[in-house]
Motif scaffolding. Structure first.
Motif, PDB file in Angstrom:
ATOM      1  N   UNK A 111       0.836  -1.198   0.000  1.00  0.00           N
ATOM      2  CA  UNK A 111       0.000   0.000   0.000  1.00  0.00           C
ATOM      3  C   UNK A 111       0.873   1.251   0.000  1.00  0.00           C
ATOM      4  N   UNK A 112       0.407   2.292  -0.685  1.00  0.00           N
ATOM      5  CA  UNK A 112       1.151   3.547  -0.807  1.00  0.00           C
ATOM      6  C   UNK A 112       0.717   4.534   0.266  1.00  0.00           C
ATOM      7  N   UNK A 113       1.690   5.211   0.872  1.00  0.00           N
ATOM      8  CA  UNK A 113       1.418   6.211   1.906  1.00  0.00           C
ATOM      9  C   UNK A 113       2.255   7.453   1.649  1.00  0.00           C
ATOM     10  N   UNK A 114       1.797   8.578   2.182  1.00  0.00           N
ATOM     11  CA  UNK A 114       2.607   9.791   2.250  1.00  0.00           C
ATOM     12  C   UNK A 114       2.669  10.229   3.706  1.00  0.00           C
ATOM     13  N   UNK A 115       3.739  10.894   4.067  1.00  0.00           N
ATOM     14  CA  UNK A 115       3.887  11.332   5.457  1.00  0.00           C
ATOM     15  C   UNK A 115       4.536  12.705   5.518  1.00  0.00           C
ATOM     16  N   UNK A 116       4.228  13.411   6.584  1.00  0.00           N
ATOM     17  CA  UNK A 116       4.862  14.701   6.863  1.00  0.00           C
ATOM     18  C   UNK A 116       5.198  14.746   8.347  1.00  0.00           C
ATOM     19  N   UNK A 117       6.482  14.895   8.633  1.00  0.00           N
ATOM     20  CA  UNK A 117       6.937  15.062  10.006  1.00  0.00           C
ATOM     21  C   UNK A 117       7.173  16.544  10.253  1.00  0.00           C
ATOM     22  N   UNK A 118       6.506  17.099  11.252  1.00  0.00           N
ATOM     23  CA  UNK A 118       6.614  18.518  11.574  1.00  0.00           C
ATOM     24  C   UNK A 118       7.363  18.706  12.890  1.00  0.00           C
ATOM     25  N   UNK A 119       8.209  19.727  12.946  1.00  0.00           N
ATOM     26  CA  UNK A 119       8.952  20.062  14.159  1.00  0.00           C
ATOM     27  C   UNK A 119       8.874  21.561  14.385  1.00  0.00           C
ATOM     28  N   UNK A 120       8.438  21.962  15.557  1.00  0.00           N
ATOM     29  CA  UNK A 120       8.338  23.381  15.908  1.00  0.00           C
ATOM     30  C   UNK A 120       8.912  23.614  17.294  1.00  0.00           C
ATOM     31  N   UNK A 121       9.532  24.757  17.480  1.00  0.00           N
ATOM     32  CA  UNK A 121      10.061  25.122  18.789  1.00  0.00           C
ATOM     33  C   UNK A 121       8.913  25.527  19.709  1.00  0.00           C
ATOM     34  N   UNK A 122       8.888  24.932  20.911  1.00  0.00           N
ATOM     35  CA  UNK A 122       7.887  25.267  21.909  1.00  0.00           C
ATOM     36  C   UNK A 122       8.533  25.752  23.184  1.00  0.00           C
TER      37      UNK A 122
END
Length: 256
Positions: A111-122
């Protein structure tokens, strides 16, 4: 000449405007580096493979059974979020108004997937979020949430199995030492409150340790991370609180 001079002035003005209004690149000083997989993947090497031996016996098998059950759970139930994260570690980050992002595509079981990993300063460090989509099935499923300390020496991960079962499946706590080696990690399963804790100790003989709670049953496993001999304590199974040991051939032996 006046026309050329005017064009130069206009071009310079446009460059100044574009640079001053560019919010897409905050500069390399604010770049967030992706955390290594070791902050998520516990050290299972001792009991996950044969290490050149033909078989294990008694006490080593008992210890290995506890450890391998957790490895199977992470390999199978947590396969999607972990695969997405591992692939992200090989991607270049880009910056947008959301923060730093690692975009990936991957296949899992055909199966095909897409992903996005997000990183933000908190306020308390870097906040992490992994969003996974499967075309025609689901979109932006939050598969991973995390928080790493400002010094990146410790943190937590929360892993989620699937959009249909969107409760937190596993909570991970991790710490690394001054040599940037993960010396403490703990998995806590939401399903039944069980856990496995991995520690690198200061002991010279048994420098590796697992503490476990499985189905209400507690056990501890210590071993030499180089030579692989070790011990297990498990009150319910052995009916005592003594160490039960194995040697470098993974045969039952007297404890040192």
């Amino acid at each position: 000449m006046r026309k050329i001079a005017l064009m130069v002035v206009l071009l310079a003005g446009q460059l100044l405007i574009s640079c001053s209004g560019d919010d897409d690149d905050p500069g390399s000083d604010s770049r967030i580096d992706i955390l290594p997989p070791s902050t998520m993947l516990m050290e299972f090497e001792t009991f996950a493979v044969n290490n050149g031996r033909q078989e294990s016996f008694g006490n080593a098998i008992r210890a290995g059974g506890h450890i391998s059950s957790w490895k199977k759970f992470m390999d199978n139930d947590m396969n999607m979020p972990i695969t997405a994260y591992l692939i992200s570690t090989n991607k270049e980050a880009t910056y947008s108004g959301e923060g730093w992002a690692w975009n990936s595509e991957f296949k899992l079981e055909g199966e095909q997937y897409t992903s996005k990993l997000l990183a933000t300063e908190g306020e308390n460090g870097v906040v992490w979020e992994m969003l996974i989509s499967k075309p025609g099935s689901f979109e932006n499923f939050t598969a991973i949430q995390g928080l790493s300390a400002p010094d990146r020496k410790s943190g937590t991960w929360s892993l989620y199995k699937h959009p249909v079962d969107s409760i937190e499946a596993v909570k991970i706590q991790w710490e690394e030492n001054a040599e940037s080696i993960i010396n403490h990690m703990k998995y806590m399963a939401h399903r039944d409150g069980s856990y496995i804790e991995y520690v690198i100790t200061d002991e010279s003989i048994y420098d590796g340790l697992y503490n476990l709670l499985n189905n209400g049953n507690t056990a501890s496993v210590g071993w030499n991370r180089n030579k692989k001999y070790g011990w297990i304590t498990e009150q319910e199974y052995y009916q005592d609180d003594q160490r039960h040991c194995w040697n470098i051939s993974f045969e039952d032996d007297e404890c040192e």
